[in-house]
Scaffold this motif. Structure first.
Motif, PDB file in Angstrom:
ATOM      1  N   ASP A 237       0.997  -1.191   0.087  1.00 34.15           N
ATOM      2  CA  ASP A 237      -0.054   0.059  -0.077  1.00 34.15           C
ATOM      3  C   ASP A 237       0.852   1.269  -0.258  1.00 34.15           C
ATOM      4  N   SER A 238       2.036   1.230  -0.583  1.00 31.86           N
ATOM      5  CA  SER A 238       3.035   2.334  -0.516  1.00 31.86           C
ATOM      6  C   SER A 238       2.551   3.459  -1.251  1.00 31.86           C
ATOM      7  N   PRO A 240      -0.322   5.747  -2.758  1.00 31.89           N
ATOM      8  CA  PRO A 240      -1.662   6.306  -2.095  1.00 31.89           C
ATOM      9  C   PRO A 240      -2.763   5.821  -3.077  1.00 31.89           C
ATOM     10  N   MET A 241      -3.666   5.475  -2.454  1.00 36.04           N
ATOM     11  CA  MET A 241      -5.098   5.009  -3.337  1.00 36.04           C
ATOM     12  C   MET A 241      -4.878   3.833  -3.863  1.00 36.04           C
ATOM     13  N   ASN A 243      -3.789  -0.368  -3.311  1.00 38.84           N
ATOM     14  CA  ASN A 243      -3.292  -1.365  -2.828  1.00 38.84           C
ATOM     15  C   ASN A 243      -3.242  -2.752  -3.620  1.00 38.84           C
TER      16      ASN A 243
END
Length: 340
Positions: A237-238, A240-241, A243
């Protein structure tokens, strides 16, 4: 304190003469540091692992199609395997003789020796023909057959506990005192396809992993059902928005501490204390997808295989993915539950 006798360098050690195609299963002998690997190049290979981490090829045998699974006998004298050729083969390491010990109507995906201690060898095979079969190695026909609800995808046994996971998320639990009738049949608590299952050292339950980066901890005693839980792992999940979810391709239970190691096509493996519900030690960014892994008999070695698991289809099968097996010397502190 690390009391591991395997004095390797800081990096993990590559096996000598690795398979030429993806490894489907790794298995260590319970009696000595011999490692077996079944692979998609139709071969089953066996190495002896030296105390310095080096490996010596000891034996190999072939299927007429991809070898999909392998397992050791409890006395460490034999290796059994199943393949896409619908056959189960067994090698006697003392004589080098290979014999056919099982037959299905479709590829054999899973195999284990399932007899109780000090009993005659019994082999269980589960296949894509939706059957679980039990074989006495002295007979040519199965001594028991179970019709499964779907194709077998994963299986493990720690007598008297046997667990078979199939397509469509079915999970069948057997008490080997009554091996042809499931003790329990459930739908996996995970919402996506099952990839792997591992029975606990204490024989009181099992861990099951899915393609959606989740693991479920399941107990078989009705009085312990309140301890069942699942957790997320092998996710990125590095960004953003976004996964990114990876498959849990292997779960291995530590033979001494009953902790578990998960390995994934994200190129990492992680050691977990399932009882404390916490991560003990992550090993990430190892460079290639991990398809399968295993602890040795005393838990001081962990072998894992790099290869392609087809999670991204044919477009993901690039030349940069190396097919090989790595040996990791296990530090006791990295697998031992933390003091409470």
């Amino acid at each position: 304190m690390n009391t591991n006798p395997y004095k390797q360098t800081t990096s993990d050690v590559e096996i000598n003469q690795p398979p030429s195609d993806t490894v489907s299963e790794l298995a260590f002998s319970p009696k000595a540091n011999f490692l077996a690997a079944s692979s998609w190049d139709n071969e089953v290979r066996i190495w002896e692992i030296q105390s310095n981490g080096s490996s010596l090829g000891k034996a190999s045998f072939s299927h007429k199609g991809p070898a999909l699974c392998c397992a050791w006998s409890k006395d460490g004298s034999k290796v059994v395997s199943g393949g896409a050729d619908k056959e189960g083969q067994m090698i006697d390491l003392a004589t080098g003789q290979t014999t056919q010990v099982a037959q299905h109507e479709a590829p054999i995906r899973c195999v284990r020796f399932v007899e109780a201690e000090n009993s005659s060898p019994i082999i269980a095979t589960a296949g894509w023909d939706k059957q679980l079969k039990y074989w006495d190695t002295r007979q040519q026909t199965p001594i028991g057959t179970v019709n499964l609800p779907e194709r077998a995808y994963a299986m493990d046994c720690n007598n008297p506990l046997l667990v078979v996971a199939t397509a469509e998320r079915h999970v069948l639990v057997f008490d080997m005192a009554n091996p042809t009738t499931p003790f329990e049949t459930i739908e996996s608590p995970l919402k996506w396809q099952t990839r792997t299952v591992s029975c606990f050292t204490k024989k009181d339950g099992y861990a099951i992993g899915s393609i959606e980066g989740r693991v479920a901890i399941q107990y078989v005693d009705p009085k312990m059902k309140d301890k069942n839980f699942s957790f997320r792992c092998h996710r990125d999940d590095s960004v953003p928005m976004k996964n990114t979810v990876y498959s849990v391709n292997s779960i291995s239970t530590h033979p001494v501490y009953n902790t578990i190691a998960t390995a994934s096509n994200d190129g990492s493996f992680i050691i977990w204390d399932k009882d404390a519900k916490q991560r003990i030690k992550p090993y990430s960014k190892l460079g290639n997808p991990i398809t399968t892994a295993a602890f040795n008999g005393d838990g001081k070695l962990y072998a894992y295989a790099f290869g392609y698991d087809w999670a991204q289809g044919y477009k993901g099968n690039v030349n940069s993915i190396k097919n090989t097996i790595m040996l990791h010397a296990v530090a006791e502190d990295d697998v031992k539950p933390k003091a409470k």
